[in-house]
Design a protein around this motif. Structure first.
Motif, PDB file in Angstrom:
ATOM      1  N   GLY A 248       0.871  -0.860   0.113  1.00  0.00           N
ATOM      2  CA  GLY A 248      -0.294   0.287   0.334  1.00  0.00           C
ATOM      3  C   GLY A 248       0.495   1.643  -0.149  1.00  0.00           C
ATOM      4  O   GLY A 248       0.065   2.053   0.108  1.00  0.00           O
ATOM      5  N   ARG A 249       2.183   1.350   0.173  1.00  0.00           N
ATOM      6  CA  ARG A 249       2.956   2.444  -0.244  1.00  0.00           C
ATOM      7  C   ARG A 249       3.760   2.517  -1.131  1.00  0.00           C
ATOM      8  O   ARG A 249       3.825   1.622  -2.417  1.00  0.00           O
ATOM      9  CB  ARG A 249       3.873   2.172   1.173  1.00  0.00           C
ATOM     10  CG  ARG A 249       2.564   2.452   2.030  1.00  0.00           C
ATOM     11  CD  ARG A 249       3.943   2.525   3.715  1.00  0.00           C
ATOM     12  NE  ARG A 249       4.629   3.888   3.766  1.00  0.00           N
ATOM     13  CZ  ARG A 249       5.598   3.881   4.411  1.00  0.00           C
ATOM     14  NH1 ARG A 249       5.632   2.760   5.630  1.00  0.00           N
ATOM     15  NH2 ARG A 249       6.882   5.139   4.355  1.00  0.00           N
ATOM     16  N   ASP A 250       4.421   3.069  -1.414  1.00  0.00           N
ATOM     17  CA  ASP A 250       5.011   3.605  -2.809  1.00  0.00           C
ATOM     18  C   ASP A 250       6.659   2.447  -2.830  1.00  0.00           C
ATOM     19  O   ASP A 250       7.468   2.362  -1.446  1.00  0.00           O
ATOM     20  CB  ASP A 250       6.275   5.320  -2.881  1.00  0.00           C
ATOM     21  CG  ASP A 250       4.643   6.231  -2.721  1.00  0.00           C
ATOM     22  OD1 ASP A 250       3.514   5.826  -3.568  1.00  0.00           O
ATOM     23  OD2 ASP A 250       4.996   7.290  -2.788  1.00  0.00           O
ATOM     24  N   ALA A 251       6.832   2.497  -4.067  1.00  0.00           N
ATOM     25  CA  ALA A 251       8.225   1.438  -4.240  1.00  0.00           C
ATOM     26  C   ALA A 251       9.136   2.359  -4.516  1.00  0.00           C
ATOM     27  O   ALA A 251       9.520   3.114  -4.564  1.00  0.00           O
ATOM     28  CB  ALA A 251       7.568   1.132  -5.679  1.00  0.00           C
ATOM     29  N   THR A 252      10.564   1.537  -4.571  1.00  0.00           N
ATOM     30  CA  THR A 252      11.513   1.909  -4.170  1.00  0.00           C
ATOM     31  C   THR A 252      12.989   1.166  -5.082  1.00  0.00           C
ATOM     32  O   THR A 252      12.507   0.004  -4.618  1.00  0.00           O
ATOM     33  CB  THR A 252      12.187   1.530  -2.986  1.00  0.00           C
ATOM     34  OG1 THR A 252      11.634   2.771  -1.965  1.00  0.00           O
ATOM     35  CG2 THR A 252      13.891   2.448  -2.789  1.00  0.00           C
ATOM     36  N   PRO A 253      13.065   1.544  -6.323  1.00  0.00           N
ATOM     37  CA  PRO A 253      13.644   0.402  -7.090  1.00  0.00           C
ATOM     38  C   PRO A 253      15.383  -0.170  -5.829  1.00  0.00           C
ATOM     39  O   PRO A 253      15.357   0.275  -4.601  1.00  0.00           O
ATOM     40  CB  PRO A 253      14.307   1.550  -7.906  1.00  0.00           C
ATOM     41  CG  PRO A 253      13.863   2.558  -7.669  1.00  0.00           C
ATOM     42  CD  PRO A 253      13.515   3.073  -6.280  1.00  0.00           C
ATOM     43  N   GLY A 254      15.402  -1.642  -6.054  1.00  0.00           N
ATOM     44  CA  GLY A 254      16.610  -2.525  -5.783  1.00  0.00           C
ATOM     45  C   GLY A 254      18.041  -1.936  -6.786  1.00  0.00           C
ATOM     46  O   GLY A 254      17.739  -1.734  -7.913  1.00  0.00           O
ATOM     47  N   GLU A 255      18.659  -2.491  -5.753  1.00  0.00           N
ATOM     48  CA  GLU A 255      19.678  -2.602  -6.478  1.00  0.00           C
ATOM     49  C   GLU A 255      20.167  -4.520  -6.885  1.00  0.00           C
ATOM     50  O   GLU A 255      20.254  -5.258  -6.531  1.00  0.00           O
ATOM     51  CB  GLU A 255      21.605  -1.899  -5.752  1.00  0.00           C
ATOM     52  CG  GLU A 255      20.771  -0.651  -4.546  1.00  0.00           C
ATOM     53  CD  GLU A 255      21.978   0.058  -5.973  1.00  0.00           C
ATOM     54  OE1 GLU A 255      22.513  -0.398  -6.757  1.00  0.00           O
ATOM     55  OE2 GLU A 255      20.977   1.183  -5.961  1.00  0.00           O
TER      56      GLU A 255
ATOM     57  N   ALA B 172      16.348   4.122   1.816  1.00  0.00           N
ATOM     58  CA  ALA B 172      16.271   3.565   2.153  1.00  0.00           C
ATOM     59  C   ALA B 172      14.694   2.775   2.393  1.00  0.00           C
ATOM     60  O   ALA B 172      13.712   4.221   1.749  1.00  0.00           O
ATOM     61  CB  ALA B 172      15.448   3.842   3.894  1.00  0.00           C
ATOM     62  N   VAL B 173      13.934   1.895   2.153  1.00  0.00           N
ATOM     63  CA  VAL B 173      12.451   1.647   2.537  1.00  0.00           C
ATOM     64  C   VAL B 173      12.228   1.306   3.667  1.00  0.00           C
ATOM     65  O   VAL B 173      13.030   0.591   4.472  1.00  0.00           O
ATOM     66  CB  VAL B 173      12.453   0.041   1.888  1.00  0.00           C
ATOM     67  CG1 VAL B 173      10.573  -0.507   2.011  1.00  0.00           C
ATOM     68  CG2 VAL B 173      12.852  -0.004   0.222  1.00  0.00           C
ATOM     69  N   ARG B 174      11.362   2.886   4.368  1.00  0.00           N
ATOM     70  CA  ARG B 174      10.901   2.200   5.531  1.00  0.00           C
ATOM     71  C   ARG B 174       9.731   2.086   6.177  1.00  0.00           C
ATOM     72  O   ARG B 174       8.794   2.240   5.498  1.00  0.00           O
ATOM     73  CB  ARG B 174      11.235   3.770   6.294  1.00  0.00           C
ATOM     74  CG  ARG B 174      12.527   4.709   6.148  1.00  0.00           C
ATOM     75  CD  ARG B 174      12.808   6.043   6.019  1.00  0.00           C
ATOM     76  NE  ARG B 174      13.865   6.257   6.196  1.00  0.00           N
ATOM     77  CZ  ARG B 174      14.502   6.620   5.143  1.00  0.00           C
ATOM     78  NH1 ARG B 174      14.328   6.738   4.043  1.00  0.00           N
ATOM     79  NH2 ARG B 174      15.839   7.672   5.587  1.00  0.00           N
ATOM     80  N   GLY B 175       9.804   1.005   7.302  1.00  0.00           N
ATOM     81  CA  GLY B 175       7.832   0.162   7.333  1.00  0.00           C
ATOM     82  C   GLY B 175       8.636  -0.575   7.395  1.00  0.00           C
ATOM     83  O   GLY B 175       9.316  -1.408   6.796  1.00  0.00           O
TER      84      GLY B 175
END
Length: 139
Positions: free
Chosen positions: A28-35, A58-61
């Motif tokens: 349910g939250r915004d995505a962060t690209p992976g390395e 960082a992905v927080r939560g």
């Protein structure tokens, strides 16, 4: 007036795309690209050490977390491991999850802290990629 025939179309060689991009988001939250780390992809490959992405990515939560791929490809199986961040590097792996075909959804670490998350996905045809995220879970 004599017209020249149209130029014949030239066939371009088929490009073999590289590994898909991956993104991680708490549900349910915004995505962060992976390395992208180590991979074997359509005859190509690369070997990388365990990665710790930068703090500003960082992905927080807390979990659960959803991993998506672009382009959207069928995942045959996956496993995830996470390690605490110790002096800017990944310590010993402290947890593990795995799944079969279908969406990649994982719970992640239960303890609060900063973690390096590795998700290793195997796609149809045997192609395989490892992706990394920095997770920051609150107490």
């Amino acid at each position: 007036v004599t017209m020249a025939p149209p130029a014949a179309a030239t066939n371009r060689p088929t490009e073999i795309p590289g590994p898909p991009a991956a993104a991680l988001a708490p549900i349910g939250r915004d995505a962060t690209p992976g390395e992208l780390g180590s991979f074997t992809w359509r005859g190509m490959g690369s070997d990388a050490p365990w990665l710790v992405p930068p703090v500003d990515q960082a992905v927080r939560g807390p979990g659960p977390y959803l991993v998506t791929f672009a382009p959207a490809l069928r995942v045959e199986s996956w496993n995830a491991r996470w390690a605490p961040i110790v002096d800017g590097t990944a310590g010993a792996a402290a947890g593990f999850e795995q799944g079969e075909s279908g969406p990649v959804v994982l719970e992640g670490p239960e303890a609060p802290g900063a973690w390096s998350l590795q998700v290793d996905a195997r796609f149809a045809g045997g192609d395989r990629c490892a992706y990394y995220w920095l997770l920051e879970t609150a107490p």
